[in-house]
Write a protein that holds these residues in place. Structure first.
Motif, mmCIF file in Angstrom:
data_model
loop_
_atom_site.group_PDB
_atom_site.id
_atom_site.type_symbol
_atom_site.label_atom_id
_atom_site.label_comp_id
_atom_site.label_asym_id
_atom_site.label_seq_id
_atom_site.Cartn_x
_atom_site.Cartn_y
_atom_site.Cartn_z
ATOM 1 N N ASP A 1 10.262 -3.178 -4.450
ATOM 2 C CA ASP A 1 9.333 -3.831 -3.520
ATOM 3 C C ASP A 1 7.930 -3.241 -3.527
ATOM 4 O O ASP A 1 7.089 -3.629 -2.733
ATOM 5 C CB ASP A 1 9.888 -3.766 -2.095
ATOM 6 N N VAL A 2 7.627 -2.315 -4.455
ATOM 7 C CA VAL A 2 6.335 -1.630 -4.417
ATOM 8 C C VAL A 2 5.457 -1.952 -5.619
ATOM 9 O O VAL A 2 4.277 -2.235 -5.478
ATOM 10 C CB VAL A 2 6.516 -0.099 -4.298
ATOM 11 N N VAL B 1 -7.167 3.449 13.071
ATOM 12 C CA VAL B 1 -7.731 3.393 11.725
ATOM 13 C C VAL B 1 -6.635 3.083 10.699
ATOM 14 O O VAL B 1 -6.817 2.238 9.806
ATOM 15 C CB VAL B 1 -8.477 4.713 11.381
ATOM 16 N N ILE B 2 -5.482 3.727 10.815
ATOM 17 C CA ILE B 2 -4.377 3.482 9.877
ATOM 18 C C ILE B 2 -3.943 2.019 9.951
ATOM 19 O O ILE B 2 -3.748 1.365 8.924
ATOM 20 C CB ILE B 2 -3.203 4.450 10.140
ATOM 21 N N GLU B 3 -3.838 1.497 11.164
ATOM 22 C CA GLU B 3 -3.445 0.092 11.317
ATOM 23 C C GLU B 3 -4.460 -0.837 10.641
ATOM 24 O O GLU B 3 -4.092 -1.742 9.887
ATOM 25 C CB GLU B 3 -3.305 -0.269 12.795
ATOM 26 N N ARG B 4 -5.740 -0.573 10.885
ATOM 27 C CA ARG B 4 -6.803 -1.405 10.289
ATOM 28 C C ARG B 4 -6.755 -1.336 8.762
ATOM 29 O O ARG B 4 -6.842 -2.353 8.077
ATOM 30 C CB ARG B 4 -8.164 -0.949 10.808
ATOM 31 N N LEU B 5 -6.574 -0.137 8.224
ATOM 32 C CA LEU B 5 -6.573 0.029 6.764
ATOM 33 C C LEU B 5 -5.355 -0.630 6.128
ATOM 34 O O LEU B 5 -5.452 -1.189 5.034
ATOM 35 C CB LEU B 5 -6.650 1.518 6.401
ATOM 36 N N LEU B 6 -4.211 -0.584 6.797
ATOM 37 C CA LEU B 6 -3.010 -1.209 6.246
ATOM 38 C C LEU B 6 -3.043 -2.731 6.336
ATOM 39 O O LEU B 6 -2.269 -3.409 5.668
ATOM 40 C CB LEU B 6 -1.752 -0.656 6.918
ATOM 41 N N VAL C 1 -4.194 2.991 -1.960
ATOM 42 C CA VAL C 1 -3.512 4.259 -1.746
ATOM 43 C C VAL C 1 -4.224 4.887 -0.558
ATOM 44 O O VAL C 1 -5.438 5.094 -0.592
ATOM 45 C CB VAL C 1 -3.573 5.174 -2.987
ATOM 46 N N LEU C 2 -3.470 5.145 0.498
ATOM 47 C CA LEU C 2 -4.020 5.675 1.742
ATOM 48 C C LEU C 2 -3.498 7.088 1.964
ATOM 49 O O LEU C 2 -2.297 7.299 2.031
ATOM 50 C CB LEU C 2 -3.603 4.765 2.907
ATOM 51 N N SER D 1 0.843 -1.195 0.000
ATOM 52 C CA SER D 1 0.000 0.000 0.000
ATOM 53 C C SER D 1 0.880 1.248 0.000
ATOM 54 O O SER D 1 1.970 1.259 0.579
ATOM 55 C CB SER D 1 -0.915 0.005 1.223
ATOM 56 N N VAL D 2 0.392 2.263 -0.677
ATOM 57 C CA VAL D 2 1.091 3.542 -0.757
ATOM 58 C C VAL D 2 0.427 4.489 0.235
ATOM 59 O O VAL D 2 -0.796 4.664 0.205
ATOM 60 C CB VAL D 2 1.013 4.134 -2.178
#
Length: 180
Positions: free
Chosen positions: A176-177, A68-73, A79-80, A8-9
């Motif tokens: 790696d992306v 929230v960031i942890e859950r989304l990642l 793209v976050l 994820s970016v």
């Protein structure tokens, strides 16, 4: 574009740097979902960011933001776009480094001021001297944003699409992306 996102970016940077606009276009180019962490927080809390700040304070907001960031990642590649202060927390930086790639949209103070000065949706700028406040925030955050994996310079004369393509170019320097 024929490229597949492997990580994820995570868009980081100051308010007004273009994280949401550029991130949305980047997600289109890479055929992945775009998620704004602030929108996810608002949705989860059923209150605006300004209301959360006013009622519960910034510390509470930052705690929810980290969750929230942890859950989304943990979810599918995306793209976050994160709020301007999210990357300031060491825990968020560690999480982003472990599960994604951070891209700093680097913009100078004048460009940021041009973009945010007429917006009432920026609770941190609700001060008697908003430009001075923006400069204080900018001076405090730039050294931390510089820790991001990649930096892409924002310019007044670049379209959102041009900026998104610059980000793809920066991402393609990392094996790696992107695949393909």
């Amino acid at each position: 574009m024929g490229m597949r996102l492997v990580k994820s970016v995570v868009m980081v940077g100051m308010m007004g740097s273009g994280k949401t606009a550029v991130g949305t276009q980047l997600a289109r180019l890479l055929s992945v979902p775009f998620i704004d962490s602030d929108d996810a927080i608002v949705s989860a809390a059923n209150r605006s960011i300004a209301e959360i700040f006013e009622r519960d304070g910034e510390a509470f907001f930052r705690q929810k933001e980290a969750q929230v960031i942890e859950r989304l990642l943990e979810g599918p590649m995306c793209v976050l776009s994160t709020g301007g202060g999210a990357f300031m927390a060491e825990g968020n930086r560690r999480l982003i480094a472990a599960r994604g790639v951070s891209v700093w949209l680097r913009a100078d103070l004048d460009l940021l001021w041009q973009r945010v000065r007429h917006k009432s949706t920026r609770p941190l700028l609700h001060t008697p001297t908003p430009r001075a406040t923006l400069k204080q925030i900018y001076d405090a955050r730039v050294p931390v944003y510089a820790l991001a994996d990649l930096a892409v310079d924002a310019q007044m004369d670049l379209s959102i699409d041009d900026m998104a393509r610059r980000v793809v170019g920066a991402l393609s320097t990392r094996a790696d992306v992107l695949e393909g």
